[in-house]
Design a protein around this motif. Structure first.
Motif, PDB file in Angstrom:
ATOM      1  N   SER A 155       0.826  -1.205   0.000  1.00  0.00           N
ATOM      2  CA  SER A 155       0.000   0.000   0.000  1.00  0.00           C
ATOM      3  C   SER A 155       0.864   1.260   0.000  1.00  0.00           C
ATOM      4  O   SER A 155       0.523   2.247  -0.658  1.00  0.00           O
ATOM      5  CB  SER A 155      -0.961   0.004   1.179  1.00  0.00           C
ATOM      6  OG  SER A 155      -0.255   0.086   2.396  1.00  0.00           O
ATOM      7  N   LEU A 156       1.982   1.246   0.699  1.00  0.00           N
ATOM      8  CA  LEU A 156       2.882   2.405   0.665  1.00  0.00           C
ATOM      9  C   LEU A 156       3.480   2.594  -0.724  1.00  0.00           C
ATOM     10  O   LEU A 156       3.578   3.724  -1.220  1.00  0.00           O
ATOM     11  CB  LEU A 156       3.994   2.253   1.698  1.00  0.00           C
ATOM     12  CG  LEU A 156       3.592   2.429   3.155  1.00  0.00           C
ATOM     13  CD1 LEU A 156       4.766   2.131   4.074  1.00  0.00           C
ATOM     14  CD2 LEU A 156       3.072   3.831   3.394  1.00  0.00           C
ATOM     15  N   ALA A 157       3.863   1.500  -1.363  1.00  0.00           N
ATOM     16  CA  ALA A 157       4.397   1.590  -2.725  1.00  0.00           C
ATOM     17  C   ALA A 157       3.316   2.091  -3.680  1.00  0.00           C
ATOM     18  O   ALA A 157       3.595   2.904  -4.571  1.00  0.00           O
ATOM     19  CB  ALA A 157       4.921   0.235  -3.175  1.00  0.00           C
ATOM     20  N   ALA A 158       2.085   1.627  -3.495  1.00  0.00           N
ATOM     21  CA  ALA A 158       0.996   2.051  -4.369  1.00  0.00           C
ATOM     22  C   ALA A 158       0.764   3.553  -4.256  1.00  0.00           C
ATOM     23  O   ALA A 158       0.603   4.241  -5.270  1.00  0.00           O
ATOM     24  CB  ALA A 158      -0.280   1.296  -4.013  1.00  0.00           C
ATOM     25  N   TRP A 159       0.745   4.065  -3.036  1.00  0.00           N
ATOM     26  CA  TRP A 159       0.560   5.509  -2.869  1.00  0.00           C
ATOM     27  C   TRP A 159       1.749   6.274  -3.435  1.00  0.00           C
ATOM     28  O   TRP A 159       1.599   7.377  -3.952  1.00  0.00           O
ATOM     29  CB  TRP A 159       0.316   5.859  -1.408  1.00  0.00           C
ATOM     30  CG  TRP A 159      -1.057   5.470  -0.979  1.00  0.00           C
ATOM     31  CD1 TRP A 159      -1.402   4.455  -0.142  1.00  0.00           C
ATOM     32  CD2 TRP A 159      -2.283   6.065  -1.409  1.00  0.00           C
ATOM     33  NE1 TRP A 159      -2.766   4.385  -0.020  1.00  0.00           N
ATOM     34  CE2 TRP A 159      -3.338   5.367  -0.779  1.00  0.00           C
ATOM     35  CE3 TRP A 159      -2.601   7.104  -2.270  1.00  0.00           C
ATOM     36  CZ2 TRP A 159      -4.667   5.671  -0.988  1.00  0.00           C
ATOM     37  CZ3 TRP A 159      -3.940   7.421  -2.465  1.00  0.00           C
ATOM     38  CH2 TRP A 159      -4.947   6.713  -1.836  1.00  0.00           C
ATOM     39  N   GLY A 160       2.927   5.683  -3.366  1.00  0.00           N
ATOM     40  CA  GLY A 160       4.096   6.306  -3.986  1.00  0.00           C
ATOM     41  C   GLY A 160       3.956   6.407  -5.492  1.00  0.00           C
ATOM     42  O   GLY A 160       4.268   7.447  -6.089  1.00  0.00           O
ATOM     43  N   TRP A 161       3.471   5.329  -6.132  1.00  0.00           N
ATOM     44  CA  TRP A 161       3.249   5.367  -7.582  1.00  0.00           C
ATOM     45  C   TRP A 161       2.199   6.412  -7.946  1.00  0.00           C
ATOM     46  O   TRP A 161       2.349   7.146  -8.933  1.00  0.00           O
ATOM     47  CB  TRP A 161       2.808   4.008  -8.110  1.00  0.00           C
ATOM     48  CG  TRP A 161       3.810   2.915  -8.015  1.00  0.00           C
ATOM     49  CD1 TRP A 161       3.652   1.733  -7.354  1.00  0.00           C
ATOM     50  CD2 TRP A 161       5.126   2.874  -8.574  1.00  0.00           C
ATOM     51  NE1 TRP A 161       4.789   0.975  -7.472  1.00  0.00           N
ATOM     52  CE2 TRP A 161       5.704   1.639  -8.212  1.00  0.00           C
ATOM     53  CE3 TRP A 161       5.871   3.764  -9.343  1.00  0.00           C
ATOM     54  CZ2 TRP A 161       6.987   1.283  -8.606  1.00  0.00           C
ATOM     55  CZ3 TRP A 161       7.146   3.403  -9.726  1.00  0.00           C
ATOM     56  CH2 TRP A 161       7.687   2.183  -9.363  1.00  0.00           C
ATOM     57  N   LEU A 162       1.120   6.484  -7.153  1.00  0.00           N
ATOM     58  CA  LEU A 162       0.053   7.449  -7.453  1.00  0.00           C
ATOM     59  C   LEU A 162       0.535   8.881  -7.258  1.00  0.00           C
ATOM     60  O   LEU A 162       0.197   9.777  -8.048  1.00  0.00           O
ATOM     61  CB  LEU A 162      -1.175   7.158  -6.581  1.00  0.00           C
ATOM     62  CG  LEU A 162      -1.891   5.850  -6.902  1.00  0.00           C
ATOM     63  CD1 LEU A 162      -2.998   5.586  -5.890  1.00  0.00           C
ATOM     64  CD2 LEU A 162      -2.439   5.856  -8.314  1.00  0.00           C
ATOM     65  N   LEU A 163       1.332   9.114  -6.218  1.00  0.00           N
ATOM     66  CA  LEU A 163       1.882  10.462  -6.015  1.00  0.00           C
ATOM     67  C   LEU A 163       2.891  10.817  -7.094  1.00  0.00           C
ATOM     68  O   LEU A 163       2.982  11.990  -7.501  1.00  0.00           O
ATOM     69  CB  LEU A 163       2.496  10.577  -4.627  1.00  0.00           C
ATOM     70  CG  LEU A 163       1.499  10.626  -3.477  1.00  0.00           C
ATOM     71  CD1 LEU A 163       2.217  10.613  -2.140  1.00  0.00           C
ATOM     72  CD2 LEU A 163       0.595  11.835  -3.594  1.00  0.00           C
ATOM     73  N   ALA A 164       3.646   9.830  -7.575  1.00  0.00           N
ATOM     74  CA  ALA A 164       4.573  10.084  -8.685  1.00  0.00           C
ATOM     75  C   ALA A 164       3.806  10.461  -9.945  1.00  0.00           C
ATOM     76  O   ALA A 164       4.230  11.354 -10.699  1.00  0.00           O
ATOM     77  CB  ALA A 164       5.447   8.859  -8.935  1.00  0.00           C
ATOM     78  N   ALA A 165       2.669   9.808 -10.188  1.00  0.00           N
ATOM     79  CA  ALA A 165       1.836  10.162 -11.341  1.00  0.00           C
ATOM     80  C   ALA A 165       1.289  11.575 -11.189  1.00  0.00           C
ATOM     81  O   ALA A 165       1.260  12.352 -12.153  1.00  0.00           O
ATOM     82  CB  ALA A 165       0.690   9.162 -11.490  1.00  0.00           C
ATOM     83  N   LEU A 166       0.868  11.935  -9.978  1.00  0.00           N
ATOM     84  CA  LEU A 166       0.367  13.288  -9.728  1.00  0.00           C
ATOM     85  C   LEU A 166       1.467  14.322  -9.944  1.00  0.00           C
ATOM     86  O   LEU A 166       1.245  15.353 -10.586  1.00  0.00           O
ATOM     87  CB  LEU A 166      -0.194  13.392  -8.315  1.00  0.00           C
ATOM     88  CG  LEU A 166      -0.685  14.770  -7.873  1.00  0.00           C
ATOM     89  CD1 LEU A 166      -1.845  15.229  -8.744  1.00  0.00           C
ATOM     90  CD2 LEU A 166      -1.092  14.739  -6.409  1.00  0.00           C
TER      91      LEU A 166
END
Length: 120
Positions: free
Chosen positions: A50-61
């Motif tokens: 879940s931490l990695a997933a939020w990292g990917w989403l924040l990188a996309a943002l």
């Protein structure tokens, strides 16, 4: 112009990878994506995933905002997030194996789009 096209593809791939990682952290979708029953490995990886997933989403943002600015970039991010969510939902429903393959391919795709944007 061509450089931006590569980066738009990277925003979509990051959004898909983030959502697929979030789905992988859930027990039901973990069974679909991993083709196995949830185990102690899932319990150990749940927080990391879940931490990695939020990292990917924040990188996309971050990438979307750096491409278009704050207002249009956030709209671009939400649009890509919506498209990635629809694709993942359909694939999890009808072809979970293909959803897994897309998630595996999306990481090298992100690297290739960054290299393509650099050389464009």
């Amino acid at each position: 112009m061509m450089k931006d096209t590569w980066l738009y593809l990277a925003v979509f791939a990051l959004a898909y990878l983030g959502l697929a990682s979030l789905a992988y952290g859930m027990e039901r979708h973990h069974r679909q994506l991993a083709r196995a029953h949830a185990s102690s490995v899932l319990a150990a990886l749940k927080r990391v995933t879940s931490l990695a997933a939020w990292g990917w989403l924040l990188a996309a943002l971050y990438l979307a905002i750096s491409l278009e600015g704050a207002g249009p970039g956030s709209v671009l991010w939400l649009g890509n997030l919506t498209a990635a969510a629809m694709l993942l939902a359909l694939l999890l429903t009808y072809a979970p194996g293909l959803a897994r393959r897309f998630a595996i391919v999306s990481l090298p795709l992100i690297v290739l789009t960054m290299v393509g944007a650099y050389w464009a």
